[in-house]
Motif scaffolding. Structure first.
Motif, PDB file in Angstrom:
ATOM      1  N   VAL A 134       9.866  10.180  14.743  1.00 15.48           N
ATOM      2  CA  VAL A 134       9.020  11.186  15.394  1.00 15.48           C
ATOM      3  C   VAL A 134       8.138  10.540  16.446  1.00 15.48           C
ATOM      4  O   VAL A 134       7.984  11.067  17.559  1.00 15.48           O
ATOM      5  N   ARG A 135       7.551   9.388  16.123  1.00 16.26           N
ATOM      6  CA  ARG A 135       6.685   8.701  17.093  1.00 16.26           C
ATOM      7  C   ARG A 135       7.481   8.258  18.309  1.00 16.26           C
ATOM      8  O   ARG A 135       7.001   8.350  19.445  1.00 16.26           O
ATOM      9  N   GLN A 136       8.693   7.758  18.086  1.00 15.82           N
ATOM     10  CA  GLN A 136       9.538   7.365  19.213  1.00 15.82           C
ATOM     11  C   GLN A 136       9.890   8.572  20.075  1.00 15.82           C
ATOM     12  O   GLN A 136       9.921   8.476  21.310  1.00 15.82           O
ATOM     13  N   TYR A 137      10.132   9.690  19.438  1.00 16.16           N
ATOM     14  CA  TYR A 137      10.483  10.917  20.158  1.00 16.16           C
ATOM     15  C   TYR A 137       9.333  11.375  21.056  1.00 16.16           C
ATOM     16  O   TYR A 137       9.533  11.671  22.241  1.00 16.16           O
ATOM     17  N   PHE A 138       8.120  11.402  20.498  1.00 19.27           N
ATOM     18  CA  PHE A 138       6.970  11.847  21.286  1.00 19.27           C
ATOM     19  C   PHE A 138       6.568  10.812  22.337  1.00 19.27           C
ATOM     20  O   PHE A 138       6.045  11.166  23.401  1.00 19.27           O
ATOM     21  N   LEU A 139       6.797   9.534  22.068  1.00 26.18           N
ATOM     22  CA  LEU A 139       6.543   8.495  23.063  1.00 26.18           C
ATOM     23  C   LEU A 139       7.468   8.676  24.257  1.00 26.18           C
ATOM     24  O   LEU A 139       7.044   8.547  25.417  1.00 26.18           O
ATOM     25  N   PHE A 140       8.730   8.985  23.989  1.00 27.94           N
ATOM     26  CA  PHE A 140       9.707   9.221  25.051  1.00 27.94           C
ATOM     27  C   PHE A 140       9.305  10.428  25.904  1.00 27.94           C
ATOM     28  O   PHE A 140       9.506  10.438  27.119  1.00 27.94           O
ATOM     29  N   LYS A 141       8.702  11.440  25.261  1.00 30.57           N
ATOM     30  CA  LYS A 141       8.272  12.636  25.984  1.00 30.57           C
ATOM     31  C   LYS A 141       6.931  12.439  26.679  1.00 30.57           C
ATOM     32  O   LYS A 141       6.472  13.314  27.424  1.00 30.57           O
ATOM     33  N   GLY A 142       6.271  11.301  26.418  1.00 34.73           N
ATOM     34  CA  GLY A 142       4.978  11.028  27.025  1.00 34.73           C
ATOM     35  C   GLY A 142       3.842  11.782  26.375  1.00 34.73           C
ATOM     36  O   GLY A 142       2.809  12.037  27.018  1.00 34.73           O
ATOM     37  N   GLU A 143       3.988  12.120  25.100  1.00 40.00           N
ATOM     38  CA  GLU A 143       2.965  12.865  24.382  1.00 40.00           C
ATOM     39  C   GLU A 143       2.291  11.972  23.337  1.00 40.00           C
ATOM     40  O   GLU A 143       2.720  10.841  23.081  1.00 40.00           O
ATOM     41  N   ASP A 144       1.240  12.487  22.733  1.00 37.79           N
ATOM     42  CA  ASP A 144       0.469  11.736  21.740  1.00 37.79           C
ATOM     43  C   ASP A 144       1.351  11.402  20.535  1.00 37.79           C
ATOM     44  O   ASP A 144       1.990  12.283  19.947  1.00 37.79           O
ATOM     45  N   ILE A 145       1.396  10.120  20.164  1.00 36.49           N
ATOM     46  CA  ILE A 145       2.227   9.696  19.036  1.00 36.49           C
ATOM     47  C   ILE A 145       1.432   9.596  17.738  1.00 36.49           C
ATOM     48  O   ILE A 145       2.013   9.392  16.672  1.00 36.49           O
ATOM     49  N   ASN A 146       0.118   9.739  17.814  1.00 35.52           N
ATOM     50  CA  ASN A 146      -0.729   9.594  16.622  1.00 35.52           C
ATOM     51  C   ASN A 146      -0.953  10.942  15.942  1.00 35.52           C
ATOM     52  O   ASN A 146      -2.081  11.366  15.706  1.00 35.52           O
ATOM     53  N   ILE A 147       0.136  11.620  15.647  1.00 31.25           N
ATOM     54  CA  ILE A 147       0.024  12.940  15.022  1.00 31.25           C
ATOM     55  C   ILE A 147       0.329  12.899  13.526  1.00 31.25           C
ATOM     56  O   ILE A 147       0.176  13.900  12.838  1.00 31.25           O
ATOM     57  N   ILE A 148       0.744  11.731  13.025  1.00 33.85           N
ATOM     58  CA  ILE A 148       1.105  11.604  11.605  1.00 33.85           C
ATOM     59  C   ILE A 148       0.132  10.641  10.938  1.00 33.85           C
ATOM     60  O   ILE A 148      -0.029   9.499  11.369  1.00 33.85           O
ATOM     61  N   LYS A 149      -0.520  11.117   9.895  1.00 32.26           N
ATOM     62  CA  LYS A 149      -1.476  10.302   9.156  1.00 32.26           C
ATOM     63  C   LYS A 149      -1.141  10.334   7.670  1.00 32.26           C
ATOM     64  O   LYS A 149      -0.680  11.352   7.154  1.00 32.26           O
ATOM     65  N   SER A 150      -1.384   9.217   7.017  1.00 30.84           N
ATOM     66  CA  SER A 150      -1.125   9.125   5.576  1.00 30.84           C
ATOM     67  C   SER A 150      -2.376   8.632   4.860  1.00 30.84           C
ATOM     68  O   SER A 150      -3.032   7.688   5.323  1.00 30.84           O
ATOM     69  N   TYR A 151      -2.702   9.295   3.745  1.00 30.42           N
ATOM     70  CA  TYR A 151      -3.904   8.948   2.976  1.00 30.42           C
ATOM     71  C   TYR A 151      -3.567   8.909   1.490  1.00 30.42           C
ATOM     72  O   TYR A 151      -2.596   9.515   1.042  1.00 30.42           O
ATOM     73  N   TYR A 152      -4.424   8.206   0.758  1.00 34.07           N
ATOM     74  CA  TYR A 152      -4.290   8.175  -0.696  1.00 34.07           C
ATOM     75  C   TYR A 152      -5.245   9.180  -1.330  1.00 34.07           C
ATOM     76  O   TYR A 152      -6.375   9.362  -0.862  1.00 34.07           O
TER      77      TYR A 152
END
Length: 694
Positions: free
Chosen positions: A608-626
């Motif tokens: 997903v991050r590679q996909y949004f990077l290719f589109k020139g969009e924000d790649i920090n849309i996925i976060k993981s927490y405990y």
């Protein structure tokens, strides 16, 4: 069913050889599994099923099996063979033995061994009756079996109560009714494994009817169940066989939709084209592609099509007079009265039969006037979409609770909160993304692939016909889509569905898979923007996309954030055992499933991050927490709220979230999980991590 004399004689000659072979198998199995009994019996209930130490000796079962076969009673032989397999082979998962016990209990009831039947049935329904009753209630069976199941839900788990039930039905001369109801329970508990056996038992009941009376309502249940088991439910037309007045409305609607579904799959579309100066063979999509704007009707051939092509499609007798009368009387079927519903059904049938151009043209007159609205709904960014996901009892509900207290925060709807047989959170669990027939099943849809028609048909049942359900998740998805239709209104809902069908038809004809995915993304986004018009709102998608399916984010439009919540392995395992009474995984199996989900999340996030990077969009849309950090650390909660809302307010955060209660769920495994289980969890986790190292 009888066996010829020659076959009987041959069987007698081979009995000794067969007994010797079976004896070797029995000895090897008993030796294999009894060696593990003393060591593990206290710690792992699922290593040996309780029914291994059976009340009936193996030799007695085996001798009865051959006696039944010699007598020509093949059904009796199958009954006892299943009983023997139940004793010897089901050693891995207790959940499988439940269905086996129900099957053998029914079979013992047929051979009039009431005590053995009560024993097997009660053990089969024990800890499983609620799930089976829910399935009977949601699978569209006649009302008599639904009422019986809900009335005897708890009684089915008691051997004494089951024995009393058998005696009562036997005294009243309705033992056949009870057998049919029990077979329904067997069928819904595992229809893939026991559909054939259920059909075999039902077919053998024909001779049983000669000596035992059967109530009229049970006759309907028998017919419905037999046809379902044989995968030809209502193929000959359900309404011609029974008076509609005899049925309760829920089952009537389900039977009606099943009837219509079979008609949809088998009836053909008649296509008539009248044009003075038009050669259809020369009318190709290349000309359309050169002169049109993407997914719009304002192209050069519009007037040509409108003025020169008069297409008339006839889905012969979509509804007969009796069906029309039913639709007119029932408000739940109101959406079927509109003209657009007929157009949608006709176009979908044309797609199903690979007549893509015809399907596309059929919807033009209806969509033409609404194109501006549809374009706006698909292009508008709309409110922020917040996806909250977990790994099964990993604590994602906590994140949902402290976010939903903020003003102008909404939840993407699921099923109606009063829908029977669903959990209390079903009203905020959307099914549009990963539910049956949802976004995930339509991505990369290709007419050249084998699953093409199956996926299309499931979408048709889930989103257009809204039934009938064939399992619990379909029941949940259908009611979720009914709620969407109610919130959007019939006109808007049908408009959005019709637009998707027209885009699929056009792109199927052009073999453009990327545009197919774009059409599916637009479908979800149009529904979303129709529900939430305020661009400043926040919309929560609670468990709409599992963490392991994060790759779906590539096909979702708008401003999105994705939060995955993980949790300590021991606590999560204990919560599964406590909260999910159908959870029977060993520590190793549980760890394996969890590890697979984590790996899928890791790989999917990277894509997903590679996909949004290719589109020139924000790649920090996925976060993981405990989960533990969310409970203990207010800085983490503040960080999340600032990402979502731009500010943090403890008053809003604590409106539905209480950290003093949630903290009790941390470390609860210290007392609830045994030492052996902890060791198995730790070793399994380390081993799987070692295997996953590149």
């Amino acid at each position: 069913m009888l066996i010829s004399e020659n076959l009987k004689n041959n069987l007698k000659d081979h009995i000794k050889k067969v007994i010797i072979m079976r004896e070797k198998i029995l000895i090897s199995l008993i030796m294999k599994y009894s060696l593990h009994t003393k060591r593990y019996r206290k710690f792992r209930k699922n290593i040996l099923p309780l029914n291994f130490w059976h009340l009936i000796p193996i030799k007695q079962i085996r001798s009865r099996m051959f006696n039944e076969l010699i007598k020509g009673n093949v059904l009796g032989y199958l009954i006892l063979q299943n009983e023997e397999c139940n004793i010897l082979f089901k050693v891995k998962k207790e959940s499988n033995t439940f269905t086996d016990l129900i099957a053998t209990g029914i079979c013992f009831l047929l051979i009039k061994d009431k005590e053995a039947a009560a024993n097997r049935l009660s053990r089969g329904f024990r800890n499983n009756s609620t799930r089976i009753v829910s399935r009977i209630s949601t699978y569209g069976f006649p009302n008599d079996v639904v009422e019986w199941a809900n009335k005897h839900n708890e009684n089915l788990e008691s051997e004494k109560k089951v024995q009393e039930m058998i005696d009562l039905y036997n005294t009243e001369g309705q033992i056949t009714n009870l057998i049919i109801y029990l077979i329904v329970g067997l069928y819904v508990s595992d229809k893939k494994r026991y559909g054939g056996l259920s059909a075999a038992i039902l077919l053998n009941l024909n001779s049983y009817f000669k000596d035992h009376k059967i109530h009229n309502n049970s006759t309907k249940t028998y017919d419905v169940l037999l046809n379902r088991c044989l995968n030809t439910f209502n193929k000959q037309g359900f309404f011609k066989k029974y008076d509609l007045k005899l049925f309760k409305i829920d089952f009537l609607i389900s039977a009606f939709k099943t009837n219509f579904l079979n008609k949809f799959k088998t009836d053909s579309i008649k296509y008539e084209l009248n044009s003075n100066n038009f050669d259809q063979d020369k009318f190709d999509l290349e000309y359309l592609e050169e002169n049109k704007k993407p997914f719009q009707w304002e192209f050069g051939t519009q007037n040509f099509i409108k003025n020169n092509i008069f297409s008339k499609y006839k889905f012969e007798d979509i509804f007969d007079q009796e069906e029309k009368s039913l639709i007119d009387r029932n408000e739940n079927l109101e959406y079927m009265r509109s003209d657009i519903f007929s157009k949608i059904v006709i176009s979908f049938n044309l797609i199903f039969n690979k007549k893509y151009i015809e399907a596309y043209e059929n919807l033009i007159p209806y969509l033409n006037d609404s194109e501006e609205l549809l374009t706006e709904l698909s292009e508008k960014e709309g409110p922020k979409k917040i996806f909250i996901a977990g790994y099964g009892w990993s604590g994602s509900g906590l994140l949902y609770d402290f976010l939903r207290g903020y003003p102008d925060t909404h939840s993407m709807p699921g099923s109606h909160k009063n829908t029977p047989f669903l959990n209390e959170d079903a009203n905020v669990e959307p099914m549009i993304h990963q539910g049956p027939g949802g976004l995930m099943s339509l991505i990369n849809l290709d007419p050249k692939k084998n699953k093409y028609k199956a996926n299309l048909m499931k979408f048709f049942r889930m989103y257009i016909l809204l039934g009938p359900p064939e399992d619990y998740f379909e029941y949940k998805t259908i009611h979720s889509n009914i709620e969407l239709r109610n919130k959007l209104g019939n006109n808007r809902y049908d408009l959005i569905v019709a637009k998707l069908i027209s885009e699929l038809a056009l792109n199927f004809a052009q073999n453009k898979s990327l545009l197919i995915n774009s059409a599916i993304a637009d479908f979800e986004h149009r529904i979303f923007n129709s529900l939430f018009s305020n661009p400043n709102s926040i919309v929560l998608f609670n468990n709409s996309i599992n963490a392991a399916k994060v790759n779906l984010l590539k096909y979702i439009k708008g401003n999105i954030l994705f939060f995955a919540v993980d949790r300590g392995l021991h606590d999560q395992y204990l919560d599964q055992k406590i909260s999910n009474k159908f959870f029977f995984s060993s520590p190793f199996e549980f760890t394996l499933i969890k590890q697979n989900k984590l790996e899928n999340f890791k790989r999917g996030s990277k894509k997903v991050r590679q996909y949004f990077l290719f589109k020139g969009e924000d790649i920090n849309i996925i976060k993981s927490y405990y989960f533990e950090d969310l409970v203990k650390n207010e800085k983490v909660r503040k960080e999340i709220c600032e990402m979502v809302f731009g500010y943090y307010d403890s008053v809003y955060s604590y409106k539905y979230f209480n950290p003093n209660i949630s903290i009790k769920n941390i470390g609860k495994s210290k007392l609830g999980v045994g030492i052996i289980e902890k060791i198995q969890l730790n070793i399994s986790n380390l081993y799987l991590k070692f295997l996953s190292i590149d």
